[in-house]
Design an enzyme around this catalytic site. Structure first.
Site, short mmCIF file in Angstrom:
data_model
loop_
_atom_site.label_atom_id
_atom_site.label_comp_id
_atom_site.label_asym_id
_atom_site.label_seq_id
_atom_site.Cartn_x
_atom_site.Cartn_y
_atom_site.Cartn_z
N HIS A 63 0.84 -1.19 0.00
CA HIS A 63 0.00 0.00 0.00
C HIS A 63 0.88 1.24 0.00
O HIS A 63 2.12 1.15 0.02
CB HIS A 63 -0.96 -0.01 1.18
CG HIS A 63 -0.31 0.05 2.53
ND1 HIS A 63 0.50 -0.95 3.02
CD2 HIS A 63 -0.34 1.00 3.51
CE1 HIS A 63 0.92 -0.63 4.24
NE2 HIS A 63 0.43 0.56 4.54
N HIS A 65 1.28 3.86 2.14
CA HIS A 65 1.77 4.57 3.32
C HIS A 65 3.30 4.62 3.24
O HIS A 65 3.94 3.66 2.81
CB HIS A 65 1.30 3.88 4.60
CG HIS A 65 -0.09 4.26 4.99
ND1 HIS A 65 -0.86 3.53 5.87
CD2 HIS A 65 -0.86 5.33 4.62
CE1 HIS A 65 -2.04 4.12 6.03
NE2 HIS A 65 -2.07 5.20 5.28
N ASP A 67 5.88 4.33 5.15
CA ASP A 67 6.79 3.35 5.73
C ASP A 67 6.84 2.05 4.92
O ASP A 67 7.59 1.13 5.26
CB ASP A 67 6.43 3.05 7.19
CG ASP A 67 4.99 2.60 7.37
OD1 ASP A 67 4.10 3.17 6.71
OD2 ASP A 67 4.75 1.69 8.19
N HIS A 68 6.09 2.01 3.83
CA HIS A 68 6.11 0.85 2.94
C HIS A 68 6.56 1.18 1.52
O HIS A 68 6.76 0.27 0.72
CB HIS A 68 4.72 0.20 2.88
CG HIS A 68 4.28 -0.38 4.19
ND1 HIS A 68 4.35 -1.73 4.47
CD2 HIS A 68 3.82 0.21 5.31
CE1 HIS A 68 3.92 -1.94 5.71
NE2 HIS A 68 3.59 -0.78 6.23
N HIS A 143 -7.31 -1.92 5.80
CA HIS A 143 -6.48 -0.86 6.39
C HIS A 143 -7.13 0.49 6.10
O HIS A 143 -8.21 0.55 5.50
CB HIS A 143 -5.06 -0.96 5.82
CG HIS A 143 -4.04 -0.19 6.59
ND1 HIS A 143 -4.00 -0.16 7.97
CD2 HIS A 143 -3.01 0.59 6.17
CE1 HIS A 143 -2.99 0.58 8.36
NE2 HIS A 143 -2.38 1.06 7.30
N ASP A 213 -0.02 -4.55 7.74
CA ASP A 213 -0.96 -3.42 7.84
C ASP A 213 -2.39 -3.85 7.52
O ASP A 213 -2.91 -3.62 6.43
CB ASP A 213 -0.52 -2.27 6.94
CG ASP A 213 0.66 -1.51 7.53
OD1 ASP A 213 1.50 -2.18 8.17
OD2 ASP A 213 0.74 -0.30 7.34
N HIS A 271 5.99 -5.41 12.12
CA HIS A 271 5.36 -4.08 12.07
C HIS A 271 5.08 -3.57 13.48
O HIS A 271 3.96 -3.16 13.82
CB HIS A 271 4.08 -4.10 11.23
CG HIS A 271 3.68 -2.75 10.73
ND1 HIS A 271 2.78 -1.95 11.39
CD2 HIS A 271 4.05 -2.05 9.65
CE1 HIS A 271 2.60 -0.82 10.73
NE2 HIS A 271 3.38 -0.86 9.66
#
Length: 304
Positions: A63, A65, A67-68, A143, A213, A271
């Site tokens: 996805h 976000h 941090d990914h 999510h 997530d 995570h």
């Protein structure tokens, strides 16, 4: 058996800490190397792992976000500096293409290779990559933004020929492929030699599921049934379950419940929220439900 390794390069959550790096993994299987998520600093973690940039085949992004995916443009640029020529395919939700295109147009105009995006519908479970030996299927997750996990599966291999039997019955080379696929052999005299006398069973196909997530989602159990190794996010403990619900995450106990219902063989928690300086509290919580649980950590390599 062929190599099937899961390498953890980062297992932290959104807020950076000195304890963990943002989400990133590398899956080595069927003589190919795949990256799963690419948080900030992933290329440095990749270099530390000594996996070799030239081996990287495809990237799967769960996805959008940060941090990914914040590490993508840096990794893409570095691959260009290293003289990569083969196309790089990045699989992700439709919004990923919107994010990447302006960055590629600005920073990577004259690269020696092409970056191709393959978008998928995160609400559906579908095959997004496949070759003769394996396939990757998406896992719809829940999510705050569209998000999907990934199921890496070996395909059933052909049966193994028993060399002494093949030689004894003088089986022609042209018939051996069919025999490996289960056919019997008929001699020149018309005698039927059962396949079970000519072959041994192939190795059982292995599988790995990446579920990062997501809120607790029992719908995924059928997709990952019997998986050999499950990575499931465990951002919070049960004491913070209200926070987990609000942010679209899972607790360690919920991750263990998914592993138990799916009859997974082993669970890796990851995570981790920055609020926990000692992640063993998450491990202990999960192990009360699913004993064969371990914690993710940078540098961990799990072989299937």
């Amino acid at each position: 058996m062929k190599q099937f390794d899961v390498n953890i390069l980062g297992c932290g959550s959104a807020l950076p800490t000195l304890q963990h790096n943002p989400s990133c993994q590398v899956v080595e299987m069927c003589e190919k190397v795949f990256m799963v998520d690419c948080g900030e600093g992933s290329q440095l973690q990749y270099r530390k792992s000594k996996l070799g940039f030239g081996k990287l085949n495809q990237i799967f992004v769960s996805h959008t976000h940060g941090d990914h995916c914040f590490g993508l443009i840096g990794l893409i640029s570095t691959l260009g500096l290293l003289g990569r020529t083969g196309d790089l395919v990045i699989h992700g939700v439709p919004d990923l293409e919107l994010i990447l295109k302006p960055q590629l147009d600005y920073f990577c105009k004259d690269m020696s290779y092409k970056v191709l995006t393959n978008t998928f519908d995160p609400k559906k479970s579908e095959v997004v990559y496949e070759n003769r030996s394996m396939k990757v299927t998406t896992i719809p997750l829940e999510h705050r933004v569209p998000c999907a996990g990934f199921l890496f599966q070996e395909k059933q291999a052909d049966r193994h020929l028993i060399r002494e039997k093949i030689d004894f019955y003088d089986v022609p080379v042209k018939e051996r492929v069919n025999i490996k696929q289960g056919a019997d052999f008929v001699t020149n005299e018309g005698k039927i030699i059962p396949n079970s006398q000519l072959t041994r069973p192939a190795d059982t196909p292995r599988s790995y599921a990446y579920c990062a997530d997501t809120a607790y989602k029992e719908d995924i159990v059928d997709i990952i049934e019997g998986v050999d190794l499950l990575y499931h996010e465990a951002t919070f403990t049960e004491s913070d379950i209200s926070r987990a619900k609000k942010t679209g995450h899972s607790t360690a106990r919920q991750a263990a419940m998914i592993a138990k219902q799916a009859n997974a063989k082993k669970l890796i928690l990851g995570h981790f929220s920055s609020r926990y300086t000692d992640n063993t509290v998450l491990l202990k919580e999960a192990q009360t439900v699913f004993p064969n649980t371990i914690l993710a950590n940078e540098g961990l390599c799990e072989s299937l």
